[in-house]
Design an enzyme around this catalytic site. Structure first.
Site, PDB file in Angstrom:
ATOM      1  N   GLN A 179      16.079  -0.291  -0.284  1.00  0.00           N
ATOM      2  CA  GLN A 179      17.203  -0.168   0.641  1.00  0.00           C
ATOM      3  C   GLN A 179      18.229  -1.273   0.406  1.00  0.00           C
ATOM      4  O   GLN A 179      19.440  -1.035   0.449  1.00  0.00           O
ATOM      5  CB  GLN A 179      16.689  -0.222   2.083  1.00  0.00           C
ATOM      6  CG  GLN A 179      17.726   0.116   3.137  1.00  0.00           C
ATOM      7  CD  GLN A 179      18.082   1.597   3.148  1.00  0.00           C
ATOM      8  OE1 GLN A 179      17.337   2.431   2.636  1.00  0.00           O
ATOM      9  NE2 GLN A 179      19.239   1.917   3.715  1.00  0.00           N
ATOM     10  N   GLU A 198      -9.278   4.096  -3.223  1.00  0.00           N
ATOM     11  CA  GLU A 198     -10.348   3.278  -2.621  1.00  0.00           C
ATOM     12  C   GLU A 198     -10.467   3.516  -1.112  1.00  0.00           C
ATOM     13  O   GLU A 198     -10.880   2.644  -0.358  1.00  0.00           O
ATOM     14  CB  GLU A 198     -10.110   1.783  -2.875  1.00  0.00           C
ATOM     15  CG  GLU A 198     -10.066   1.393  -4.327  1.00  0.00           C
ATOM     16  CD  GLU A 198     -11.456   1.316  -4.925  1.00  0.00           C
ATOM     17  OE1 GLU A 198     -12.442   1.476  -4.197  1.00  0.00           O
ATOM     18  OE2 GLU A 198     -11.550   1.096  -6.140  1.00  0.00           O
TER      19      GLU A 198
END
Length: 388
Positions: free
Chosen positions: A341, A368
């Site tokens: 941004q 994971e």
């Protein structure tokens, strides 16, 4: 930043930074755009001893610890997320089970080549219908007696496996029967890549981490010798839970490295990009997000290092690893998004690497164990309750 790292850890960090800046950084974009596995670079890391950092020297490793591995993965990820994932999966998920449950002979035959970098490793747990639910494993292994000690015949498919097609040794979960209480009996096996009946299936086309291959492992009546059973029969589920706890530290470190790369890019851009006659970093709308990014990265790193510190001292680190992985991965997504941004339109084009950091960071909230699974693990540990 270094929280008084031991001198050998600081030296490792500085060495990795130097080598990656000189030898690796110039090659990243080329490999990512071509979706090309960095075979020569991985071999180079092996030569430097960075594919077996926490493995004892007697088994081919560097004889360091989990904190050293976390430091290394962060540094690699700050340059190249794909390479960090390759190293993390190899070290935590392939070397880890052998280090925990391997016999001396298995360590000599399989762990030494992995830890020394001669062979890359992979870890076959996830299936099309079983990921976080490891007990839902459908891949099977049946035992066939024989004069040579017998063999196991593995059948099934694994999916979303890191290093698929590049690894020479895979650690694989398979169902070997049913326990007395009716639950699946899960065992672990060592499967060399040249085993008959084993092949690589689909290689995924992913959002990010394009130089790290993710794909299917297909077992079509694949025979492996009886002595390729890793640990006790039926002990695979417990083993894989241990391995995932350690792996979460690595993913947390990877997330911190990606966040740091995006943060550093945002800081450099905010100092040099001018609007209305002054650097954009002088505007609160840019300065305040940078302050938040810096603070969250430090907190995420501290959680990752704390989990590694507990593991290295033989203490219960499962809760700390889940907290570190959850927080660091979500910080990584927030930081990379904020960095993009700050770059404005330039952040959305591939001329700047910040868009790659954003794409790569998303994996850390999924691999994971998703963020939802981490919250479940954390809550159960704190409350002492399990779902029925």
């Amino acid at each position: 930043m270094d929280l008084d790292l031991p001198s050998e850890h600081s030296l490792l960090r500085d060495t990795i930074r130097d080598v990656l800046a000189r030898e690796v950084a110039p090659l990243v974009e080329e490999h990512e755009r071509a979706h090309r596995f960095p075979a020569q670079i991985v071999r180079r890391l092996g030569e430097l001893g960075w594919l077996g950092i926490p493995v004892p020297e007697e088994w081919g490793g560097a004889g360091m610890d989990s904190l050293a591995l976390a430091v290394a993965i962060e540094e690699i990820a700050a340059v190249w997320g794909s390479l960090a994932l390759i190293v993390a999966a190899h070290t935590s998920l392939a070397c880890g089970p052998l280090l925990i449950a391997g016999t001396p002979e298995q360590k000599r035959r399989f762990l030494v080549p992995l830890a020394s970098g001669a062979v890359l490793g992979g870890y076959g747990l996830t299936e099309p219908g079983a990921g976080s639910d490891a007990g839902g494993t459908r891949t099977t292994a049946r035992f066939e007696p024989g004069p040579d000690g017998g063999r196991w015949i593995i059948s099934g498919t694994k999916r979303f496996i890191t290093n698929a097609g590049q690894a020479g040794t895979y650690i694989v979960a398979a169902r070997t029967g049913t326990t007395p209480d009716g639950k699946p009996e899960i065992s672990a096996f060592i499967v060399p890549a040249d085993s008959p009946g084993f092949r690589i299936g689909r290689i995924e086309d992913k959002l990010g981490l394009h130089a790290s291959p993710t794909g299917e492992l297909v077992f079509e009546e694949t025979p492996v010798p009886a002595d390729h059973l890793l640990g006790e029969r039926g002990g695979g589920f417990r083993l894989f839970l241990q391995v995932l706890d350690g792996g979460r530290i690595g993913i947390g470190a990877l997330a911190v490295g990606l966040a740091r790369a995006a943060f550093e890019a945002a800081v450099a851009y905010a100092r040099t990009r001018e609007q209305f006659g002054r650097p954009i970093g002088t505007f609160q709308g840019v300065a305040f997000p940078i302050a938040d990014m810096a603070t969250e990265i430090e907190a995420a790193r501290a959680l990752v290092w704390r989990a590694a510190w507990l593991k290295d001292r033989g203490r219960d680190f499962g809760l700390a690893a889940a907290q570190a992985k959850l927080f660091a991965s979500e910080v990584s997504s927030r930081v990379t998004n904020a960095a993009l941004q700050i770059h404005g339109g330039y952040g959305y084009v591939t001329d700047y690497p910040v868009e790659r950091y954003l794409r790569d960071a998303k994996l850390t909230e999924i691999g994971e164990g998703t963020s939802q699974i981490q919250r479940l693990v954390i809550a159960r540990r704190i409350l002492g309750l399990r779902a029925t």
